[in-house]
Design a protein around this motif. Structure first.
Motif, PDB file in Angstrom:
ATOM      1  N   MET A   1       0.978  -1.274  -0.188  1.00 15.56           N
ATOM      2  CA  MET A   1       0.039  -0.093  -0.011  1.00 15.56           C
ATOM      3  C   MET A   1       0.961   1.235   0.007  1.00 15.56           C
ATOM      4  SD  MET A   1      -2.636   1.307   2.716  1.00 15.56           S
ATOM      5  CE  MET A   1      -4.022   0.926   2.252  1.00 15.56           C
ATOM      6  N   GLU A   2       0.710   2.065  -0.810  1.00 17.18           N
ATOM      7  CA  GLU A   2       1.386   3.430  -1.039  1.00 17.18           C
ATOM      8  C   GLU A   2       0.624   4.452  -0.211  1.00 17.18           C
ATOM      9  OE1 GLU A   2       2.705   6.262  -4.483  1.00 17.18           O
ATOM     10  OE2 GLU A   2       1.982   4.384  -5.011  1.00 17.18           O
ATOM     11  N   HIS A   3       1.566   5.243   0.824  1.00 13.80           N
ATOM     12  CA  HIS A   3       1.015   6.118   1.540  1.00 13.80           C
ATOM     13  C   HIS A   3       1.142   7.537   0.951  1.00 13.80           C
ATOM     14  CE1 HIS A   3       0.059   3.645   4.971  1.00 13.80           C
ATOM     15  NE2 HIS A   3       1.182   3.174   4.626  1.00 13.80           N
ATOM     16  N   LYS A   4       0.013   8.454   0.743  1.00 17.61           N
ATOM     17  CA  LYS A   4       0.252   9.816   0.094  1.00 17.61           C
ATOM     18  C   LYS A   4      -0.090  10.809   0.963  1.00 17.61           C
ATOM     19  CE  LYS A   4       0.904   8.386  -4.228  1.00 17.61           C
ATOM     20  NZ  LYS A   4       1.928   8.862  -4.882  1.00 17.61           N
ATOM     21  N   ASP A   5       0.499  12.053   0.810  1.00 15.04           N
ATOM     22  CA  ASP A   5       0.036  13.162   2.030  1.00 15.04           C
ATOM     23  C   ASP A   5      -1.373  13.474   1.720  1.00 15.04           C
ATOM     24  OD1 ASP A   5       0.533  16.566   1.637  1.00 15.04           O
ATOM     25  OD2 ASP A   5       1.000  15.303   3.629  1.00 15.04           O
ATOM     26  N   LEU A   6      -1.954  14.028   2.715  1.00 16.61           N
ATOM     27  CA  LEU A   6      -3.400  14.585   2.636  1.00 16.61           C
ATOM     28  C   LEU A   6      -3.788  15.513   1.694  1.00 16.61           C
ATOM     29  CD1 LEU A   6      -6.348  13.609   3.725  1.00 16.61           C
ATOM     30  CD2 LEU A   6      -5.659  15.115   5.951  1.00 16.61           C
ATOM     31  N   ASP A   7      -2.613  16.407   1.776  1.00 14.39           N
ATOM     32  CA  ASP A   7      -2.996  17.775   0.703  1.00 14.39           C
ATOM     33  C   ASP A   7      -2.825  17.000  -0.717  1.00 14.39           C
ATOM     34  OD1 ASP A   7      -3.430  19.567   2.728  1.00 14.39           O
ATOM     35  OD2 ASP A   7      -1.219  19.716   3.080  1.00 14.39           O
ATOM     36  N   TYR A   8      -1.924  16.326  -0.683  1.00 11.01           N
ATOM     37  CA  TYR A   8      -1.918  15.759  -2.276  1.00 11.01           C
ATOM     38  C   TYR A   8      -3.069  15.107  -2.611  1.00 11.01           C
ATOM     39  CZ  TYR A   8      -0.739  12.721  -6.130  1.00 11.01           C
ATOM     40  OH  TYR A   8      -0.732  12.163  -7.297  1.00 11.01           O
ATOM     41  N   LEU A   9      -3.592  14.085  -1.895  1.00 10.16           N
ATOM     42  CA  LEU A   9      -4.980  13.444  -2.176  1.00 10.16           C
ATOM     43  C   LEU A   9      -6.053  14.505  -2.350  1.00 10.16           C
ATOM     44  CD1 LEU A   9      -4.795  10.571   0.344  1.00 10.16           C
ATOM     45  CD2 LEU A   9      -4.265  10.548  -1.978  1.00 10.16           C
ATOM     46  N   ARG A  10      -6.160  15.626  -1.787  1.00  8.28           N
ATOM     47  CA  ARG A  10      -7.136  16.623  -1.950  1.00  8.28           C
ATOM     48  C   ARG A  10      -7.110  16.930  -3.228  1.00  8.28           C
ATOM     49  NH1 ARG A  10      -6.711  18.650   4.249  1.00  8.28           N
ATOM     50  NH2 ARG A  10      -8.406  17.192   5.116  1.00  8.28           N
ATOM     51  N   SER A  11      -5.783  17.553  -3.707  1.00 10.75           N
ATOM     52  CA  SER A  11      -5.665  18.251  -4.922  1.00 10.75           C
ATOM     53  C   SER A  11      -5.769  17.303  -6.119  1.00 10.75           C
ATOM     54  CB  SER A  11      -4.188  18.596  -4.702  1.00 10.75           C
ATOM     55  OG  SER A  11      -3.243  17.478  -5.178  1.00 10.75           O
ATOM     56  N   VAL A  12      -5.814  15.824  -5.732  1.00  6.50           N
ATOM     57  CA  VAL A  12      -6.181  15.109  -7.203  1.00  6.50           C
ATOM     58  C   VAL A  12      -7.501  14.458  -6.905  1.00  6.50           C
ATOM     59  CG1 VAL A  12      -3.668  14.426  -7.663  1.00  6.50           C
ATOM     60  CG2 VAL A  12      -4.982  13.017  -6.060  1.00  6.50           C
ATOM     61  N   ALA A  13      -8.102  14.301  -6.059  1.00  7.53           N
ATOM     62  CA  ALA A  13      -9.552  13.666  -5.688  1.00  7.53           C
ATOM     63  C   ALA A  13     -10.665  14.743  -5.585  1.00  7.53           C
ATOM     64  CB  ALA A  13      -9.521  12.857  -4.310  1.00  7.53           C
ATOM     65  N   ASP A  14     -11.556  14.227  -6.107  1.00  5.32           N
ATOM     66  CA  ASP A  14     -12.844  15.262  -6.253  1.00  5.32           C
ATOM     67  C   ASP A  14     -13.774  14.672  -4.963  1.00  5.32           C
ATOM     68  OD1 ASP A  14     -15.013  17.035  -6.617  1.00  5.32           O
ATOM     69  OD2 ASP A  14     -15.825  15.640  -8.033  1.00  5.32           O
ATOM     70  N   ILE A  15     -13.767  15.314  -3.763  1.00  2.57           N
ATOM     71  CA  ILE A  15     -14.170  14.791  -2.428  1.00  2.57           C
ATOM     72  C   ILE A  15     -15.527  15.773  -2.551  1.00  2.57           C
ATOM     73  CG2 ILE A  15     -13.891  14.512  -0.180  1.00  2.57           C
ATOM     74  CD1 ILE A  15     -11.005  14.384  -0.707  1.00  2.57           C
ATOM     75  N   GLN A  16     -16.495  15.064  -2.526  1.00  5.33           N
ATOM     76  CA  GLN A  16     -17.867  15.657  -2.186  1.00  5.33           C
ATOM     77  C   GLN A  16     -18.283  15.080  -0.716  1.00  5.33           C
ATOM     78  OE1 GLN A  16     -19.040  17.932  -4.129  1.00  5.33           O
ATOM     79  NE2 GLN A  16     -17.542  17.777  -5.768  1.00  5.33           N
TER      80      GLN A  16
END
Length: 153
Positions: free
Chosen positions: A1-16
């Protein structure tokens, strides 16, 4: 499993975020008011006498509506302003509920935050107690009406 920074995930994911239900909105507002129950808040001035279009625009600084609008979660969920009309729409309040919970004729110009929270809880809470009162009233009428008719005839 690869861990990503939360800010990075927010920038690439469309979280509704999931929209809040009416009860969740009301519960959040009431809990915000109960955080500082002795805080003095301004009520809304005699809203029952204003025409509907004017009533919708009513607002007061440092009011229960301000407390709701200052909350980023409620704003993100859709609360548009601290005007009465926007709050009534967002929280699903009727004219009577808004009047009972927020109007100055019942609480004076200034009241404690806890008072507004109790009124909101009373007016928007579970309807089971209202149904029970209605059932008892009907039962009383069913029992008492024949006696009244007998006495009057």
């Amino acid at each position: 499993m690869e861990h990503k920074d939360l800010d990075y995930l927010r920038s690439v994911a469309d979280i509704q975020p999931k929209p809040l239900t009416r009860q969740e909105r009301l519960d959040r507002w009431i809990s915000l008011l109960e955080r500082d129950p002795t805080r003095r808040l301004n009520s809304l001035g005699e809203i029952e006498y204003k025409p509907p279009a004017e009533r919708a625009l009513v607002r007061e600084d440092n009011s229960p509506l301000t407390v709701a609008y200052d909350d980023p979660i409620l704003r993100t969920d859709g609360l548009e302003s601290d005007k009465l009309g926007d709050a009534m729409r967002y929280f699903g309040l009727s004219d009577g509920q808004a009047h009972y919970a927020l109007c100055s004729c019942l609480s004076g110009q200034v009241a404690e935050s806890g008072t507004f929270a109790r009124r909101l809880r009373n007016v928007t809470g579970d309807v089971a107690w209202q149904q029970a009162i209605g059932a008892w009233a009907l039962a009383g009428l069913a029992v008492g009406l024949p006696a009244i008719v007998y006495l009057l005839s």
